[in-house]
Design a protein around this motif. Structure first.
Motif, short mmCIF file in Angstrom:
data_model
loop_
_atom_site.label_atom_id
_atom_site.label_comp_id
_atom_site.label_asym_id
_atom_site.label_seq_id
_atom_site.Cartn_x
_atom_site.Cartn_y
_atom_site.Cartn_z
N ASP A 450 0.81 -1.22 0.00
CA ASP A 450 0.00 0.00 0.00
C ASP A 450 0.84 1.27 0.00
N GLY A 451 2.17 1.13 -0.12
CA GLY A 451 3.04 2.28 -0.22
C GLY A 451 3.42 2.91 1.10
N THR A 452 2.96 2.35 2.23
CA THR A 452 3.26 2.94 3.53
C THR A 452 4.52 2.34 4.14
N ASP A 453 5.15 3.10 5.04
CA ASP A 453 6.31 2.58 5.76
C ASP A 453 5.91 1.42 6.65
N LEU A 454 4.70 1.46 7.22
CA LEU A 454 4.26 0.36 8.08
C LEU A 454 4.18 -0.94 7.31
N PHE A 455 3.64 -0.89 6.09
CA PHE A 455 3.57 -2.12 5.30
C PHE A 455 4.97 -2.65 5.02
N ARG A 456 5.88 -1.78 4.66
CA ARG A 456 7.25 -2.21 4.39
C ARG A 456 7.87 -2.87 5.62
N GLN A 457 7.60 -2.36 6.79
CA GLN A 457 8.12 -2.96 8.01
C GLN A 457 7.45 -4.30 8.30
N ASP A 458 6.11 -4.34 8.12
CA ASP A 458 5.37 -5.59 8.37
C ASP A 458 5.76 -6.69 7.39
N SER A 459 6.30 -6.33 6.23
CA SER A 459 6.67 -7.33 5.22
C SER A 459 8.18 -7.58 5.18
N SER A 460 8.89 -7.12 6.18
CA SER A 460 10.34 -7.33 6.24
C SER A 460 10.68 -8.38 7.30
N PHE A 461 11.56 -9.31 6.91
CA PHE A 461 11.93 -10.41 7.81
C PHE A 461 13.44 -10.64 7.72
N ALA A 462 14.02 -11.04 8.83
CA ALA A 462 15.44 -11.36 8.88
C ALA A 462 15.62 -12.86 8.98
N ALA A 463 16.43 -13.42 8.08
CA ALA A 463 16.77 -14.85 8.15
C ALA A 463 17.89 -15.01 9.17
N VAL A 464 17.61 -15.68 10.27
CA VAL A 464 18.56 -15.78 11.38
C VAL A 464 18.86 -17.25 11.66
N THR A 465 19.82 -17.47 12.56
CA THR A 465 20.18 -18.84 12.94
C THR A 465 18.95 -19.64 13.31
N ALA A 466 18.86 -20.85 12.77
CA ALA A 466 17.68 -21.67 12.98
C ALA A 466 17.50 -22.02 14.45
N TRP A 467 16.25 -22.06 14.88
CA TRP A 467 15.95 -22.48 16.25
C TRP A 467 16.18 -23.97 16.46
N ALA A 468 16.09 -24.75 15.40
CA ALA A 468 16.29 -26.19 15.55
C ALA A 468 17.14 -26.73 14.41
#
Length: 468
Positions: A450-468
């Motif tokens: 929708d062009g908002t900063d909130l949407f960009r934040q809600d759709s951003s994810f970090a690939a981090v060390t696996a929990w398992a």
């Protein structure tokens, strides 16, 4: 592949829309405002390679002013962000309907309309840049047509043989509102000398904003019929025609009072058209997955709709794109809710809190393997421990067994886009461009940007060390 369904002050200088209103009382035969949007060669249809990114650049004038143009860019042809306001102002006159080209010398060139609609306008302007941000005026070129009244909206087109052309809509003093599209062909690599104008045969007068793309050996023209106010469609075997109309009236379902069509091919091979809904003040886009036969319902371009006017799109592949390693397991943490992770729950994917105190089963349900995209190896797919794949279904994210179909492969493929924060990525649906994996009410969904900063934040994810 079928096209996606639709997603569930003080007056400024006169625009094309106000022109139409001002002339509404005149007979249709007296009207033909407009321009000839540019032409693009067939683009490569594939997600960018790892470490690279797609960049779409537009250089529009604003609804509030035609004194200069601003630069906007996007990595998905949907969410355009301002790079520089008032990036170019000509030394005299105005700048409207700018078209941008990257030439073989590595530099960028603008061509544009030099006057407002009220004035006689026999020239088109040219400017140059090395970085798309800082521009230098080159010259104004007088289009050599006898008794020329107006030359509007010049558009670049590079043909399959490498020749550089400009398409421009021109009218004469005998009927200053009836425009015909003409081709000018560059006679030198410096783009300072041009061939005599040649009219595009078969399109004819009273058509405006003629934009052509080349797919294979066929030239596809999109042009506004100034009598009916619909964007129509014609094809030809040569740039200058003769063209044959294939779609007239409201053939594509875009409605009337539309103008300024501009097309670009997306990473997944679909063609996207942008156009100005001057009747309602909005800017729209629509996609075709079957080479222009059918189109998705028009949607308003987020963030810039109602602000920008008349642009074409420069698509490039640039370095520095986001990457994810393949063949490794990772967990995916929300960029703005940093204690929450993707977790499979009864096949669906939600974002609960996961931490050191979580059970082994909860940690395993939040661990996934990144693999090359099933539909496009430049993208990514995600597999759980059972061998099922993350895919969208009714715009919810879930894990299902691969059924071997191309539809499933496309549903399970996501294109990497830059995230809103350092180290994060955004994952755009491969077959529903403009839709992203995002969390909403702690559910993972595929929703339209929708062009908002909130949407960009809600759709951003970090690939981090696996929990398992």
């Amino acid at each position: 592949m079928t096209p996606p369904p639709p997603s569930t002050g003080q007056p400024g200088p006169a625009t094309r829309r106000t022109v139409l209103r001002a002339l509404a009382a005149l007979p249709a035969s007296a009207l033909a405002l407009g321009a000839a949007p540019g032409l693009l060669t067939t683009a490569t249809a594939a997600a960018p390679a790892r470490g690279y990114a797609t960049r779409y650049t537009v250089v529009p004038f604003l609804d509030s002013s035609d004194a200069g143009v601003s630069v906007y860019q996007s990595d998905d042809a949907t969410d355009f962000r301002l790079i520089k306001a008032a990036a170019y102002t000509p030394p005299a006159n105005r700048v409207r309907d700018a078209s941008v080209l990257k030439h073989t010398d590595g530099r960028y060139y603008l061509t544009y309309t030099t006057h407002t609609w009220q004035d006689t306008s026999t020239t088109i302007g040219f400017a140059r840049s090395t970085d798309l941000v800082n521009w230098t005026f080159l010259y104004d070129y007088t289009v050599p047509i006898m008794n020329l009244s107006r030359a509007w909206a010049p558009e670049w087109f590079v043909d399959g043989d490498g020749s550089v052309n400009v398409l421009v809509s021109c009218s004469t003093t005998a009927d200053e509102w009836t425009f015909t599209p003409y081709r000018l062909k560059a006679a030198d690599s410096a783009l300072t000398s041009w061939s005599a104008p040649v009219a595009l045969s078969g399109i004819g007068a009273n058509h405006i904003d003629t934009f052509v793309v080349r797919a294979g050996s066929t030239y596809h023209a999109f042009t506004k019929n100034e009598t009916t106010k619909y964007i129509e469609y014609a094809t030809a075997a040569a740039l200058t025609g003769p063209y044959t109309f294939r779609g007239t009236g409201d053939w594509a379902g875009w409605g009337g009072t539309r103008e300024g069509p501009a097309l670009v091919q997306l990473d997944n091979g679909a063609w996207r058209i942008f156009f100005d809904g001057y009747g309602d003040g909005s800017y729209y886009y629509s996609d075709s997955y079957d080479t222009f036969a059918t189109w998705s319902a028009p949607a308003k371009l987020p963030a810039v709709s109602g602000t920008v006017r008349h642009f074409t799109v420069l698509k490039e592949t640039v370095t520095g794109g986001p990457t994810l390693p393949t063949g490794v397991t990772r967990s995916f943490r929300s960029a703005n809710y940093t204690t929450r992770y993707w977790q499979e729950q009864s096949a669906l994917v939600n974002l609960p809190v996961v931490g050191s105190a979580s059970t082994t089963a909860e940690k395993q349900a939040a661990t996934f393997t990144i693999v090359a995209g099933l539909a496009d190896s430049g993208g990514c797919s995600f597999r759980n421990a059972a061998g099922n794949y993350l895919r969208h279904y009714d715009f919810r994210a879930r894990f299902d067994a691969h059924d071997g179909t191309s539809t499933f492969a496309a549903d399970a493929t996501f294109v990497l886009r830059a995230g809103a924060s350092s180290g994060s990525v955004r994952l755009e649906s491969y077959n529903y461009p403009g839709r992203y994996l995002r969390h909403y009410d702690y559910q993972l969904r595929v929703d339209a940007a929708d062009g908002t900063d909130l949407f960009r934040q809600d759709s951003s994810f970090a690939a981090v060390t696996a929990w398992a």
